[in-house]
Design a protein around this motif. Structure first.
Motif, PDB file in Angstrom:
ATOM      1  N   TYR A  59       2.776   2.266  -5.003  1.00 45.55           N
ATOM      2  CA  TYR A  59       2.632   3.561  -6.758  1.00 45.55           C
ATOM      3  C   TYR A  59       3.723   3.386  -7.111  1.00 45.55           C
ATOM      4  O   TYR A  59       3.653   3.409  -8.156  1.00 45.55           O
ATOM      5  N   ALA A 111      -5.862   4.394  -8.849  1.00 51.59           N
ATOM      6  CA  ALA A 111      -5.616   4.213  -7.156  1.00 51.59           C
ATOM      7  C   ALA A 111      -6.856   3.221  -6.283  1.00 51.59           C
ATOM      8  O   ALA A 111      -6.201   2.477  -5.932  1.00 51.59           O
ATOM      9  N   THR A 152       0.766   7.257 -16.682  1.00 50.04           N
ATOM     10  CA  THR A 152      -0.330   8.478 -16.011  1.00 50.04           C
ATOM     11  C   THR A 152      -0.834   8.832 -17.020  1.00 50.04           C
ATOM     12  O   THR A 152      -1.775   9.438 -17.421  1.00 50.04           O
ATOM     13  N   LYS A 196       0.794  -1.362  -0.413  1.00 52.20           N
ATOM     14  CA  LYS A 196       0.278   0.429  -0.194  1.00 52.20           C
ATOM     15  C   LYS A 196       1.531   1.450  -0.459  1.00 52.20           C
ATOM     16  O   LYS A 196       1.946   1.359  -0.232  1.00 52.20           O
ATOM     17  N   CYS A 197       0.322   2.255  -0.478  1.00 46.55           N
ATOM     18  CA  CYS A 197       0.821   3.845   0.085  1.00 46.55           C
ATOM     19  C   CYS A 197       1.874   3.894  -1.063  1.00 46.55           C
ATOM     20  O   CYS A 197       2.373   3.214  -2.195  1.00 46.55           O
ATOM     21  N   ARG A 244       1.252  11.183  -5.031  1.00 46.97           N
ATOM     22  CA  ARG A 244       2.638  12.103  -6.811  1.00 46.97           C
ATOM     23  C   ARG A 244       2.913  13.382  -6.262  1.00 46.97           C
ATOM     24  O   ARG A 244       3.714  13.863  -6.410  1.00 46.97           O
ATOM     25  N   GLN A 271      -6.379   9.548 -13.012  1.00 46.39           N
ATOM     26  CA  GLN A 271      -5.404   8.357 -11.476  1.00 46.39           C
ATOM     27  C   GLN A 271      -6.615   8.012 -10.498  1.00 46.39           C
ATOM     28  O   GLN A 271      -6.513   6.824  -9.920  1.00 46.39           O
ATOM     29  N   GLU A 285      -5.629   9.353  -1.745  1.00 46.49           N
ATOM     30  CA  GLU A 285      -4.515   9.352  -1.766  1.00 46.49           C
ATOM     31  C   GLU A 285      -3.566   9.303  -2.374  1.00 46.49           C
ATOM     32  O   GLU A 285      -2.484   9.393  -1.811  1.00 46.49           O
ATOM     33  N   LEU A 286      -3.465   8.753  -3.506  1.00 47.58           N
ATOM     34  CA  LEU A 286      -2.994   8.485  -4.303  1.00 47.58           C
ATOM     35  C   LEU A 286      -2.519  10.067  -4.933  1.00 47.58           C
ATOM     36  O   LEU A 286      -1.300  10.252  -5.045  1.00 47.58           O
ATOM     37  N   SER A 287      -3.017  10.735  -5.040  1.00 50.74           N
ATOM     38  CA  SER A 287      -3.085  12.225  -5.376  1.00 50.74           C
ATOM     39  C   SER A 287      -2.049  13.180  -4.182  1.00 50.74           C
ATOM     40  O   SER A 287      -0.940  13.771  -4.881  1.00 50.74           O
ATOM     41  N   LEU A 340      -4.622  -0.361  -6.970  1.00 45.15           N
ATOM     42  CA  LEU A 340      -3.654  -0.234  -6.009  1.00 45.15           C
ATOM     43  C   LEU A 340      -5.043  -0.003  -4.499  1.00 45.15           C
ATOM     44  O   LEU A 340      -4.170   0.092  -3.519  1.00 45.15           O
TER      45      LEU A 340
END
Length: 161
Positions: free
Chosen positions: A121, A142, A133, A116-117, A156, A138, A151-153, A145
């Motif tokens: 990514y 996300a 990407t 994770k986290c 990034r 996005q 959280e993905l934002s 994953l």
């Protein structure tokens, strides 16, 4: 959407540009009334993409498949595959090798999704390449994953600094 649950995937695809996304509709625990899309797999150019069990055994799918708008693919239908296999047995051997390679890729992707986290990514980018990407939204990354788009934002944003 190209295929949906209960459809038989009669086509296999060789992506030239763009991507195919496989997903299912699920109800999140926090919202029992609305379905959301959960990305199961992403297929980028350079590898044959097929719903293995449905294409090879002609059984219904349990998920959806969508091709990104503007993508370019070479498709191959099941009937042509069967006819070609009848005259050239090595076609079936090649198909089995493609399926085996796809299964090996699937195992790698599942291991990636367990992390994770930011580390997950990074593994995603290592596997698919940083230009993924440019093609995959996005929200779908996300979902793939197992994290919220927010959280993905954040990941990034930190990664860019």
């Amino acid at each position: 959407t190209v295929f949906g649950p209960k459809d038989i995937a009669d086509l296999a695809f060789w992506p030239v540009s763009g991507y195919i996304r496989y997903y299912e509709m699920v109800k999140p625990e926090e919202d029992c009334e609305n379905f959301v899309q959960k990305t199961l797999d992403i297929s980028l150019p350079g590898k044959i993409s097929l719903a293995v069990n449905s294409f090879m055994n002609q059984v219904p799918l349990g998920y959806y498949a969508e091709i990104q708008k503007g993508s370019t693919f070479i498709s191959f239908n099941h009937k042509s595959f069967q006819e070609l296999s009848a005259f050239m047995p090595e076609v079936k051997d090649l198909a089995l090798k493609i399926v085996a390679a796809g299964e090996q890729d699937w195992h790698l992707k599942m291991e990636m999704c367990k992390v994770k986290c930011a580390e997950g990514y990074e593994k995603f980018l290592d596997y698919f390449g940083s230009n993924v990407t440019d093609f995959v939204e996005q929200q779908h990354i996300a979902s793939y994953l197992g994290m919220a788009p927010e959280e993905l934002s954040r990941i990034r944003k930190i990664r860019k600094s």
